[in-house]
Design an enzyme around this catalytic site. Structure first.
Site, PDB file in Angstrom:
ATOM      1  CB  CYS A   1     -10.874  10.189  -7.015  1.00 35.35           C
ATOM      2  SG  CYS A   1     -11.042   8.894  -5.783  1.00 35.35           S
TER       3      CYS A   1
ATOM      4  CG  ASP B   1      -1.946   1.105   1.187  1.00 32.79           C
ATOM      5  OD1 ASP B   1      -2.027   1.804   0.154  1.00 32.79           O
ATOM      6  OD2 ASP B   1      -2.675   1.280   2.185  1.00 32.79           O
TER       7      ASP B   1
ATOM      8  CD  GLU C   1     -27.733 -23.998   9.866  1.00 30.68           C
ATOM      9  OE1 GLU C   1     -26.812 -23.462   9.213  1.00 30.68           O
ATOM     10  OE2 GLU C   1     -27.966 -23.743  11.059  1.00 30.68           O
TER      11      GLU C   1
ATOM     12  CG  HIS D   1     -30.804 -21.210   8.496  1.00 27.98           C
ATOM     13  ND1 HIS D   1     -31.975 -21.761   8.980  1.00 27.98           N
ATOM     14  CD2 HIS D   1     -31.060 -20.869   7.204  1.00 27.98           C
ATOM     15  CE1 HIS D   1     -32.898 -21.744   8.036  1.00 27.98           C
ATOM     16  NE2 HIS D   1     -32.364 -21.216   6.937  1.00 27.98           N
TER      17      HIS D   1
END
Length: 620
Positions: free
Chosen positions: A277, A245, A483, A551
């Protein structure tokens, strides 16, 4: 000239003209006669069948001897790097399905690219969380963290037990009551040496100026030191994916990183991911995050914003986006614009890179709520049986009604709260304002639907009955939300399994994550994770509110994804009936709340300071 004699088929080795004549005569007379039937030759005399059995009654079967049938000994080409899914694939070198240490070519170095405040850290955290949830050992290595350590600039929120050279582990920061929390003790600043000025480390915009030769050299050294730590993790630390990073904003830096990796291990995969961006509102939200980060924490927001913009200008002067150079040199890359609005990719190789591209394409920053709860009490719950497809009890039906009323109330409450935040937001932020706005327009809030997803099982569908009766909700049943299948133990209680199948019961107790129930259709937690992979991407993609009525095993797996739980915590997460979990994705992580069903009051009470915890039920 007489006609040619007719040729008749042979019915067996004993066929002769007289027998053929008798047979034809019997046919013409419509009389019954047992005709000889030609039988296929016996395979008992085939030499190939003898090779399948032992050569003599007392001869032991000789197992195959491991060898290399290729042209070179020892083998020099790398092994195949096909799909590896824990719980769904296995091999001699990887019995659990994870990427084997031997399969270096299947491992991946992800190199982030982009200017500051473009969402790189947001992407890396979510990506790490997703890959770790998929049981791939993944770690972030943040160059900025190393810079702060070397510059004697520590984050006051760092824990003493946390390695400051590692990137943030959590992919989502849990916020309780909207306030960021941390369990660690603040990390003290290292005392300066006798000849050091405590404030001599300059990490203002001047430090990032490409013309600053000494700072440039220091930044390069820190980048390579961080990269070496990442490579150690992949090559000798059991890692599968390492994420670097940093800005890596120039062609020269990226080529240097590429060459350094290939010098250490030529077979390692390298994927560049760039974040751009173009939306001003999104860029503003990202800058707000930076102003509350470790470089500007507790400083004047106006001055901090001015300095940060100068830092961005310094990077922009030398910034070169991914593109022609990488394509000419065969470097695979993914380019994201506005956090997933547009994605470009080139030369992706390997199952990890292609899977990452699919996941990144699902990103969105739309404000929304995700509610997760188990179904109401079922008949089998009351009897203590696992699995099955029983209906709700009367108490379960009451729960479904209260759940509907509560969610409907919270939807209205959320809408009012969001509009108030947007109306009161300011930029630069006022002191103490640490909640960046979403980069969406106000009109979108009123247009949001609320989806309700259940499994295909009766108890889950019945819990959604009041949502189904309201046209304002969109209800859908999903088989992948069923489930965990208990195989031949479906319909038994844990006590019965412990008594009658002690070996299986103990095996599950030792390792619930990897355990698979015996019998047709039997599953384990890793199988549930695998079948929920597409659902998680769909949850990330949609912009509407979502209520999941599932579940125990399914809710555990989904909560593990959002809460960034370790693999050791997934199968033991406490997930009782009657608790609703509210997850609100934010640009900086998630806001998390939990509510407990109050049956007497027919409402839900918030659990203060709730944190995921291990179940106290020794069976579950």
């Amino acid at each position: 000239m007489p006609p040619p004699a007719l040729s008749y088929p042979s019915f067996g080795p004993s066929a002769n003209p007289s027998s053929l004549a008798n047979a034809l005569r019997a046919i013409n007379d419509n009389s019954e006669i047992a005709l000889p039937v030609r039988r296929p030759p016996s395979f008992e005399d085939s030499p190939y069948t003898k090779s399948l059995s032992s050569t003599a009654p007392t001869s032991p079967r000789i197992p195959p001897i491991r060898q290399n049938s290729g042209s070179a000994t020892p083998r020099v080409r790398p092994h195949a790097t096909t799909l590896s899914i824990p719980g769904m694939t296995r091999s001699i070198v990887s019995p659990d399905g994870r990427i084997a240490d031997r399969d270096v070519a299947a491992k991946l170095v992800i190199v982030m690219v982009g200017l500051p405040a473009r969402g790189k850290s947001y992407i890396t955290k979510k990506l790490r969380r997703y890959l770790a949830w998929q049981q791939h050992n993944t770690k972030i290595f943040n160059v900025g963290n190393r810079r702060r350590v070397k510059g004697n600039v520590f984050s006051p929120t760092k824990s003493k037990n946390e390695n400051p050279l590692d990137g943030p582990r959590e992919a989502a920061t849990a916020l309780l009551d909207g306030v960021q929390t941390g369990s660690g003790t603040p990390l003290a600043r290292t005392p300066p040496g006798p000849n050091e000025d405590p404030g001599q480390a300059d990490h203002s915009a001047k430090f990032f100026d490409p013309k600053n030769a000494s700072a440039f050299k220091l930044r390069e050294e820190m980048a390579i030191d961080t990269l070496d730590e990442l490579l150690d993790y992949l090559l000798s630390g059991g890692g599968s994916v390492g994420i670097l990073d940093a800005t890596n904003s120039t062609v020269e830096r990226r080529q240097h990183i590429f060459d350094h990796i290939k010098a250490r291990e030529p077979k390692l995969g390298i994927l560049f991911i760039e974040s751009l961006c173009q939306n001003p509102a999104l860029l503003e939200a990202n800058m707000r995050l930076k102003l509350s980060g470790p470089d500007y924490k507790d400083k004047d927001p106006v001055k901090s914003l001015a300095d940060f913009k100068e830092r961005v200008k310094a990077y922009e002067s030398a910034y070169v986006p991914l593109g022609e150079y990488e394509e000419e040199h065969g470097m695979q890359y993914i380019k994201m614009i506005d956090v997933g609005k547009k994605i470009t990719q080139f030369g992706l190789e390997g199952f990890l890179s292609t899977g990452i591209a699919t996941y990144l394409a699902s990103f969105n920053l739309s404000p929304r709520q995700i509610w997760i709860t188990r179904h109401g009490q079922s008949v089998d719950n009351r009897l203590g049986k696992i699995g099955g497809n029983s209906e709700l009890t009367d108490r379960g039906h009451l729960y479904s009604h209260v759940l509907y009323n509560f969610i409907t109330h919270k939807r209205k409450e959320w809408l009012i709260d969001q509009k108030n935040k947007i109306a009161q937001s300011s930029f630069p932020p006022l002191p103490g304002d640490k909640s960046p706005p979403y980069p969406e327009v106000n009109e979108e809030l009123d247009e949001k639907n609320t989806c309700v997803w259940t499994s295909m099982l009766t108890r889950s569908i019945e819990t959604a009955q009041y949502f189904s009766a309201d046209d304002d909700y969109d209800v859908k049943n999903w088989e992948m939300l069923n489930e965990l299948n208990a195989g031949r133990f479906e319909g038994l209680s844990y006590e019965e399994i412990a008594r009658d199948h002690a070996d299986e019961y103990n095996k599950r107790q030792r390792d619930k994550l990897h355990y698979v129930y015996p019998g047709v259709g039997g599953e384990g937690y890793l199988q549930v994770i695998s079948r929920l992979r597409d659902m998680v991407r769909e949850i990330e993609r949609i912009k509407d509110h979502l209520v999941i009525i599932g579940h125990r095993s399914v809710c555990r797996v989904l909560m593990a994804y959002f809460m960034d739980l370790t693999r050791d915590d997934i199968a033991d997460l406490d997930m009782p009936l009657g608790v609703v979990y509210a997850i609100e994705p934010k640009p900086y992580g998630i806001e998390f709340h939990a509510y407990k069903y109050n049956e007497a009051e027919q409402w839900f009470d918030e659990i203060p300071n709730y944190k995921p915890q291990k179940t106290v039920d020794r069976h579950a």
